[in-house]
Design a protein around this motif. Structure first.
Motif, PDB file in Angstrom:
ATOM      1  N   ALA A 252      -5.701  -1.756  -8.877  1.00 43.22           N
ATOM      2  CA  ALA A 252      -4.884  -1.989  -7.606  1.00 43.22           C
ATOM      3  C   ALA A 252      -4.564  -0.954  -6.907  1.00 43.22           C
ATOM      4  N   ILE A 253      -5.004   0.335  -7.251  1.00 37.50           N
ATOM      5  CA  ILE A 253      -4.557   1.543  -6.579  1.00 37.50           C
ATOM      6  C   ILE A 253      -5.568   2.051  -5.838  1.00 37.50           C
ATOM      7  N   PRO A 254      -5.594   2.169  -4.339  1.00 32.68           N
ATOM      8  CA  PRO A 254      -6.441   2.442  -3.490  1.00 32.68           C
ATOM      9  C   PRO A 254      -6.452   4.109  -3.340  1.00 32.68           C
ATOM     10  N   LEU A 255      -7.491   4.638  -3.305  1.00 28.93           N
ATOM     11  CA  LEU A 255      -7.760   6.056  -3.512  1.00 28.93           C
ATOM     12  C   LEU A 255      -8.247   6.559  -2.104  1.00 28.93           C
ATOM     13  N   THR A 256      -8.823   5.958  -1.138  1.00 30.28           N
ATOM     14  CA  THR A 256      -9.657   6.331   0.092  1.00 30.28           C
ATOM     15  C   THR A 256      -9.275   5.353   1.139  1.00 30.28           C
ATOM     16  N   PRO A 257      -9.458   5.529   2.267  1.00 32.32           N
ATOM     17  CA  PRO A 257      -9.239   4.456   3.399  1.00 32.32           C
ATOM     18  C   PRO A 257     -10.253   3.184   2.990  1.00 32.32           C
ATOM     19  N   ASP A 258     -11.339   3.316   2.378  1.00 28.08           N
ATOM     20  CA  ASP A 258     -12.389   2.250   2.177  1.00 28.08           C
ATOM     21  C   ASP A 258     -11.773   1.564   1.056  1.00 28.08           C
ATOM     22  N   ASP A 259     -10.887   1.813   0.462  1.00 24.09           N
ATOM     23  CA  ASP A 259     -10.493   0.955  -0.653  1.00 24.09           C
ATOM     24  C   ASP A 259      -9.177   0.170  -0.238  1.00 24.09           C
ATOM     25  N   ILE A 260      -8.743   0.268   1.178  1.00 25.15           N
ATOM     26  CA  ILE A 260      -7.621  -0.775   1.657  1.00 25.15           C
ATOM     27  C   ILE A 260      -8.556  -1.751   2.280  1.00 25.15           C
ATOM     28  N   VAL A 296      -1.180   7.705   6.622  1.00 27.32           N
ATOM     29  CA  VAL A 296      -1.905   6.637   5.783  1.00 27.32           C
ATOM     30  C   VAL A 296      -2.548   7.618   4.613  1.00 27.32           C
ATOM     31  N   VAL A 297      -3.376   8.468   5.303  1.00 27.19           N
ATOM     32  CA  VAL A 297      -4.215   9.066   4.210  1.00 27.19           C
ATOM     33  C   VAL A 297      -3.244  10.052   3.369  1.00 27.19           C
ATOM     34  N   GLN A 298      -2.388  10.558   3.882  1.00 26.12           N
ATOM     35  CA  GLN A 298      -1.539  11.409   3.118  1.00 26.12           C
ATOM     36  C   GLN A 298      -0.678  10.843   1.987  1.00 26.12           C
ATOM     37  N   THR A 299      -0.422   9.532   2.266  1.00 25.46           N
ATOM     38  CA  THR A 299       0.155   8.548   1.485  1.00 25.46           C
ATOM     39  C   THR A 299      -0.674   8.401   0.247  1.00 25.46           C
ATOM     40  N   LEU A 300      -1.989   8.130   0.389  1.00 25.46           N
ATOM     41  CA  LEU A 300      -3.113   7.644  -0.498  1.00 25.46           C
ATOM     42  C   LEU A 300      -3.153   8.889  -1.316  1.00 25.46           C
ATOM     43  N   LYS A 301      -3.133  10.113  -0.799  1.00 28.13           N
ATOM     44  CA  LYS A 301      -3.117  11.324  -1.727  1.00 28.13           C
ATOM     45  C   LYS A 301      -2.007  11.216  -2.754  1.00 28.13           C
ATOM     46  N   LEU A 302      -0.955  10.927  -2.435  1.00 30.86           N
ATOM     47  CA  LEU A 302       0.222  10.784  -3.240  1.00 30.86           C
ATOM     48  C   LEU A 302      -0.056   9.674  -4.428  1.00 30.86           C
ATOM     49  N   TYR A 312       1.498   4.625 -13.198  1.00 31.26           N
ATOM     50  CA  TYR A 312       1.083   3.721 -12.578  1.00 31.26           C
ATOM     51  C   TYR A 312       1.929   2.911 -11.414  1.00 31.26           C
ATOM     52  N   LEU A 313       3.154   2.857 -11.855  1.00 27.98           N
ATOM     53  CA  LEU A 313       4.143   2.085 -11.060  1.00 27.98           C
ATOM     54  C   LEU A 313       4.511   2.878 -10.034  1.00 27.98           C
ATOM     55  N   ARG A 314       4.445   4.286 -10.145  1.00 25.70           N
ATOM     56  CA  ARG A 314       4.815   5.310  -8.923  1.00 25.70           C
ATOM     57  C   ARG A 314       3.454   5.171  -8.194  1.00 25.70           C
ATOM     58  N   ALA A 315       2.346   5.098  -8.593  1.00 24.18           N
ATOM     59  CA  ALA A 315       1.174   5.233  -8.038  1.00 24.18           C
ATOM     60  C   ALA A 315       1.197   3.714  -7.158  1.00 24.18           C
ATOM     61  N   ALA A 316       1.557   2.649  -7.574  1.00 22.00           N
ATOM     62  CA  ALA A 316       1.705   1.492  -6.976  1.00 22.00           C
ATOM     63  C   ALA A 316       2.620   1.242  -5.744  1.00 22.00           C
ATOM     64  N   ARG A 317       3.898   2.080  -6.141  1.00 21.95           N
ATOM     65  CA  ARG A 317       4.723   2.052  -4.930  1.00 21.95           C
ATOM     66  C   ARG A 317       4.129   2.964  -3.779  1.00 21.95           C
ATOM     67  N   PHE A 318       3.482   4.040  -3.849  1.00 19.99           N
ATOM     68  CA  PHE A 318       2.791   4.798  -2.866  1.00 19.99           C
ATOM     69  C   PHE A 318       1.498   3.910  -2.231  1.00 19.99           C
ATOM     70  N   ALA A 319       0.833   3.084  -2.976  1.00 18.27           N
ATOM     71  CA  ALA A 319      -0.221   2.484  -2.707  1.00 18.27           C
ATOM     72  C   ALA A 319       0.401   1.021  -1.579  1.00 18.27           C
ATOM     73  N   ASP A 320       1.398   0.595  -2.066  1.00 14.32           N
ATOM     74  CA  ASP A 320       1.979  -0.485  -0.972  1.00 14.32           C
ATOM     75  C   ASP A 320       2.600   0.292   0.138  1.00 14.32           C
ATOM     76  N   GLN A 321       3.095   1.353   0.208  1.00 16.69           N
ATOM     77  CA  GLN A 321       3.248   2.138   1.295  1.00 16.69           C
ATOM     78  C   GLN A 321       2.365   2.483   2.122  1.00 16.69           C
ATOM     79  N   ALA A 322       1.038   2.677   1.610  1.00 13.86           N
ATOM     80  CA  ALA A 322       0.019   3.070   2.250  1.00 13.86           C
ATOM     81  C   ALA A 322      -0.699   1.860   3.021  1.00 13.86           C
TER      82      ALA A 322
END
Length: 683
Positions: A252-260, A296-302, A312-322
């Protein structure tokens, strides 16, 4: 036995890779008698949403409801970033659930015996289930749930959402927010526990479990609704999916713009990014969108950094923000167009007040509002000619607030329709022979346009409004007959015979077909068109600066016969400054067809501003995306703007925020060209 809550809570603060992806580690905190989730948990997570196309006896009427719940579940998974595929009851019977590790039943009201056996075999083989609201007892027992009676809300707000014990499952939100009419009582069996209970809008708990979780699946005691809070729905579903199939957290963690993906009308944020760059190369200013997209790209890097650290919880929070920021970029990508009419139809009043309404409309750069101010039987302003609906002068309040916030007000009158007229006034009109009469002799609460007293009243109302109130425009609505079967009052019978120059003994039968029918329809159209001309001339005599417009039916070719509304002639003869066809449909294809024909009929003689039925009766509109789709269609056809039906609280909360991000982000000045004089009487 139930899940040991203390052991599960220990997982809540931080979810690491070992806890999420490796099944034995994740299961270690659970009761010893629970088996590992799935032996192949390190592989790609596979989730299937099962469309409930088995509806059961007499269940066909529930198909739209089933599709709404199915779509809401898919939308929640997309918002959560959970990859999924779709299947159906029919396909499960034929194909089973091969390659799937988690199946979700969003609203499956008639699971067949064969499908039930396939689902039970799926669970026995290590698969997981999420069942919403309905389900056979044996299927619910497989996920350690016993369901009982269905309960209907006794009033608004009784089932406003589920108060969740967020520390029970990692990533579980504090609440699941969704106003629900129907819930089902259920209880956890051995090996399961409730995640929370339904509560009212004022915080009272019902005692009815909202969700139940076990090692084999989960039960939600309602079906997801598109009207629910998407953020809480998404977090809730992802937490449950991630508990049942831990690898889902990783996926569920997007890593690039194509993952959203998907993102509105684009396959992904990456596709939107490339489309914006193409628009920039073509000379469009995309700096605002690209600045937001870079955020958005900077948040994906986080998110990637947290995922690399297996947090993964922290990653998910950043992913939701992105994802949330990506959606903002998407709405921002709609260009703002200057010079167009951006109108909103309204009732006589606005919630919570005209002042608040005008402030909201101005904040979204809406440049016209069309409140109805009178019918032919009652006034919502200080009228000398009609009974007043109340002592409040709503037109004065609207104009005052419009002037304060710079939103032009176009007073809308309901033409020949005596809507909301007091019964005593209707009785007086009936006694005076001023109401329309059906072939059987029954009166209708519509003023007959042949009657001189009615024509005089409607003209007086127009002059009264534009001379006593500083309105910017005057709109004619309901300027038509209520149907082809009207009117056969004594005045109409006499006037029509004079029109054809012959005595007709068998009215109304004589005009049902044949040459007299065409003459009758022509004559009816003339009554309405002449009245439109008279109203316009009267207005121009006292307020030549007022924009005269008409709200009209969709299909001029047919409606000119059925309702005597020959609005193309009004355009051709210059009787109106602007025409607003009421193109209310949730279908973009139909909206396109309607607008294409109207563009041809109007031919740029006057501004054409099609109506969009966001809140039209008996119609479910597809949300802000549908509004922006139809605005885009109108713009692409080179219309002169659009008018939304109609102002209500939901327009302010659910539509205007998306408009002002992009499509109406800049002000628009609308200046329709004006006719110099009205054509002479005749024709």
């Amino acid at each position: 036995m139930q899940l040991p809550i203390a052991a599960i809570r220990a997982l809540a603060p931080t979810i690491a890779l070992a806890a999420l992806v490796a099944a034995p580690s994740f299961a270690a905190g659970l009761a010893a008698d629970f088996p590992s989730p799935v032996a192949s948990d390190a592989g790609p997570a596979r989730v299937a949403v099962v469309e409930g196309d088995f509806l059961g006896p007499n269940g066909e009427s529930m198909r739209p409801q089933m599709r709404r719940h199915f779509a809401a579940m898919c939308e929640a998974l997309e918002a959560a970033g959970v990859p999924y595929t779709t299947t159906s009851d029919t396909r499960v019977v034929k194909e089973g659930l091969s390659g799937v590790r988690l199946a979700i039943l969003p609203y499956n009201r008639a699971v067949s015996p064969i499908e039930l056996q396939r689902l039970l075999a799926f669970v026995r083989g290590g698969g997981k289930l999420i069942v919403c609201f309905l389900g056979p007892p044996d299927l619910l027992a497989a996920i350690c749930v016993r369901a009982d009676a269905i309960v209907k809300s006794s009033g608004t707000g009784q089932f406003a959402g589920i108060a969740l014990q967020g520390s029970i499952l990692p990533g579980l939100p504090p609440a699941f927010t969704q106003e629900t009419t129907w819930v089902r009582r259920a209880a956890p069996l051995a090996g399961a526990r409730a995640l929370g209970s339904w509560q009212s809008a004022d915080g009272k708990h019902s005692g009815i479990p909202g969700a139940i979780i076990s090692q084999t699946g989960a039960y939600l005691s309602c079906a997801l609704l598109p009207s629910g809070d998407l953020e809480s729905q998404a977090s809730f579903i992802r937490a449950i999916c991630g508990f049942l199939i831990p690898a889902i957290w990783r996926d569920a963690i997007p890593l690039t713009p194509d993952d959203i993906r998907p993102l509105g009308n684009y396959q992904s944020l990456g596709h939107l990014q490339r489309a914006l760059l193409d628009r920039g190369k073509a000379g469009e200013d995309i700096s605002r969108c690209m600045g937001a997209l870079n955020g958005v790209v900077q948040t994906l890097k986080l998110a990637r950094g947290a995922a690399d650290a297996t947090d993964y919880l922290r990653a998910a929070r950043f992913a939701d923000q992105a994802r949330a920021a990506a959606r903002t970029v998407y709405w921002m990508s709609y260009p703002s167009k200057n010079g167009e009419m951006r109108g909103v139809w309204a009732c006589n009043s606005a919630s919570p007040s005209w002042d608040a309404a005008m402030k909201s409309l101005r904040g979204a750069n809406i440049n016209a509002v069309f409140p109805y101010v009178c019918s032919s039987g009652v006034a919502w302003y200080d009228s000398r000619y009609l009974p007043r609906a109340s002592q409040t002068d709503y037109l004065a309040l609207a104009v005052q607030a419009g002037r304060k916030y710079g939103v032009p007000v176009h007073a809308r009158t309901l033409g020949l329709y005596a809507m909301c007229a007091p019964s005593a006034f209707i009785d007086r009109l009936r006694e005076q022979g001023r109401l329309m009469v059906s072939p059987s002799g029954k009166t209708k609460n519509w003023l007959c346009p042949v009657n001189p007293a009615n024509r005089r009243l409607i003209r007086q109302l127009a002059v009264e409004i534009v001379s006593r109130y500083p309105v910017d425009g005057f709109q004619i609505d309901y300027m038509r007959y209520p149907g082809e079967q009207y009117c056969f009052c004594p005045l109409c019978r006499k006037a029509f015979q004079e029109y054809v120059g012959a005595t007709i003994s068998n009215l109304p039968e004589a005009v049902k077909k044949g040459p007299l029918r065409d003459k009758f329809l022509d004559w009816r159209r003339k009554q309405v068109t002449d009245l439109v001309r008279e109203i316009g001339n009267d207005i121009l005599a006292v307020r030549p600066d007022v924009i005269i417009s008409a709200a009209v039916f969709i299909n001029w070719e047919d409606h000119r016969n059925g309702f005597a509304q020959d609005w193309k002639k009004w355009v051709d003869w210059g009787l109106v400054d602007m025409v607003c066809p009421m193109n209310y449909t949730p279908s973009n294809d139909r909206f396109t067809l309607y607008t294409q024909r109207q563009v041809k009929w109007v031919g740029k003689q006057v501004p054409l501003c099609p109506g969009i039925g966001v809140n039209a009766d008996n119609m479910t509109f597809p949300g802000p995306q549908g509004l922006l789709d139809q605005i885009t269609i109108a713009r692409n056809m080179d219309t002169d703007g659009w008018v939304i039906f109609n102002y209500y609280d939901g327009l302010v909360s659910d539509y205007l925020p998306y408009l002002k991000l992009g499509a109406t982000s800049a002000p628009s000045t609308f200046n329709p060209f004006r006719r110099a004089i009205m054509p002479p009487t005749g024709g």
